[in-house]
Design a protein around this motif. Structure first.
Motif, PDB file in Angstrom:
ATOM      1  N   UNK A 224      55.159  60.473  76.788  1.00  0.00           N
ATOM      2  CA  UNK A 224      53.820  60.045  77.211  1.00  0.00           C
ATOM      3  C   UNK A 224      53.068  61.157  77.944  1.00  0.00           C
ATOM      4  N   UNK A 225      53.166  62.362  77.413  1.00  0.00           N
ATOM      5  CA  UNK A 225      52.445  63.477  78.007  1.00  0.00           C
ATOM      6  C   UNK A 225      53.042  64.014  79.290  1.00  0.00           C
ATOM      7  N   UNK A 226      54.264  63.625  79.632  1.00  0.00           N
ATOM      8  CA  UNK A 226      54.920  64.078  80.855  1.00  0.00           C
ATOM      9  C   UNK A 226      56.309  64.613  80.521  1.00  0.00           C
ATOM     10  N   UNK A 227      56.742  65.595  81.286  1.00  0.00           N
ATOM     11  CA  UNK A 227      58.112  66.074  81.160  1.00  0.00           C
ATOM     12  C   UNK A 227      59.021  65.212  82.030  1.00  0.00           C
ATOM     13  N   UNK A 228      60.167  64.850  81.492  1.00  0.00           N
ATOM     14  CA  UNK A 228      61.125  64.018  82.218  1.00  0.00           C
ATOM     15  C   UNK A 228      62.460  64.753  82.277  1.00  0.00           C
TER      16      UNK A 228
END
Length: 281
Positions: free
Chosen positions: A27-31
Motif C-alpha cells: 500500500x505504498x509503504x515499506x514494511x
C-alpha cells in the motif's frame, strides 16, 4: 515507512547482526518483517538512529564494508564521539604535564591539596573539602579523574573509555554522556576521598560507571555492542581489588572505592534515566 527510503544498507547490517528479516512494499509503504519478535525493540531503535542521524548511516556503511571484508564489531569513529576523544586527550596532556603525578601541579588537581590540609580522619577530610570549596576551587571535584600515575593505567582507561563512551555518545547523545561523566566522576571521586583521602586519580571510576550504565540500560533496550564477559571480568576485578592480591602481585593498592562508586552511579543512572526515545517503524 515511505517507499522512497533506501533501506538496503540497513538490511545488510541486520544480516550481519544475524537478524533474519525481509522488507516488503505494501500500500505504498515499506514494511520491515522480523522473524524473531525479541528483536523488535533493538531493531526499532537502530532503525530510528539510522534514519535520523547521518553519522550512524556512515557508521553502518563502514560496518557493511568491514563485514564484506571479514571485519568485526561496529565502533564509532572519532568524529562521532568528540567529547570522549577530548577527554582522552586531556587525560594524556595532564599525565604529561604532571609527569605522571610527580610534579607540584598534581596537588592542584587533587580533590584537596594534601600539603595544605590534614586528612588522616574522615572529619579532617570533610573539613578540608568544605574549606576547598569555600575557597572557590570547584574544578577539584572533577580533575582527579584526569590524573594518572602510570602510562599503562592511562592507556587501559583510555581504551575502555573509548570503547564504551563512544557508543554512549553516538547512540544516546552528548547530553547523556556528559551527565554520566559528571555523575560518575563526582560519586567515584567523593567516595574514594571519603575512605582514603586525596592521593588517587584516574578515569577508572568513569569507566566503571559507563560499564554499569551500558550493562543495565542494555537490558531495557539493546543497542550497545560489548562482549557479555566484560561485565563479569570488570566486577571480578573490582572484587579482587578489595583483597590483598593486587599488592601481592606487585600491582599496588587500587582505588577500589572509586571503582565501586562509579559502577553504582552508572547503574543508578541506567535505572532512573529512560533509554532514548525511538520512533515507530
Amino acid at each position: 515507512m515511505d517507499t522512497d527510503l533506501d533501506l538496503s544498507g540497513f538490511s545488510v547490517w541486520l544480516n550481519q547482526q544475524g537478524v533474519r528479516h525481509r522488507i516488503s512494499e505494501e500500500d505504498g509503504q515499506k514494511v520491515l518483517w522480523l522473524e524473531d519478535p525479541k528483536h523488535t525493540e533493538p531493531v526499532l531503535h537502530a532503525l530510528d538512529q539510522y534514519l535520523e542521524k547521518p553519522e550512524v548511516r556512515d557508521a553502518v556503511s563502514k560496518v557493511n564494508r568491514s563485514g564484506a571484508q571479514g571485519g568485526g564489531r561496529w565502533q564509532p569513529s572519532a568524529g562521532q564521539a568528540p567529547i570522549v576523544l577530548a577527554s582522552i586527550i586531556i587525560a594524556a596532556v595532564v599525565a604529561w604535564a604532571t609527569s605522571l603525578g610527580q610534579s607540584q601541579l598534581t596537588t592542584l588537581l587533587m580533590l584537596v591539596d594534601p600539603q595544605q590540609y590534614a586528612w588522616n580522619s574522615l572529619a579532617e577530610r570533610l573539613a578540608a573539602f568544605s574549606s576547598t570549596l569555600a575557597d572557590g576551587e570547584l574544578w577539584r571535584v572533577l580533575t582527579p579523574a584526569f590524573l594518572h600515575f602510570s602510562w599503562p593505567h592511562l592507556i587501559f582507561n583510555s581504551v575502555m573509555l573509548w570503547f564504551l563512551g563512544s557508543q554512549v555518545e553516538c547512540l544516546d547523545g552528548k547530553p547523556r554522556l556528559v551527565a554520566l561523566f559528571l555523575v560518575t566522576s563526582l560519586v567515584s571521586n567523593g567516595l574514594q576521598f571519603a575512605v582514603s583521602g586525596p592521593l588517587f586519580g584516574g578515569l577508572s571510576g568513569v569507566v566503571y560507571g559507563l560499564l554499569g550504565y551500558c550493562w543495565l540500560s542494555q537490558q531495557r533496550q539493546a543497542r550497545f555492542q560489548f562482549p557479555p564477559a566484560l561485565i563479569l571480568f570488570a566486577v571480578g576485578w573490582m572484587v579482587i581489588g578489595f583483597t590483598p592480591l593486587p599488592v601481592w602481585l606487585g600491582i599496588g593498592p587500587m582505588a577500589n572505592e572509586a571503582h565501586l562508586g562509579g559502577f553504582l552511579a552508572g547503574l543508578l543512572m541506567a535505572a532512573i534515566v529512560p533509554p532514548p526515545k525511538k520512533s515507530p517503524a
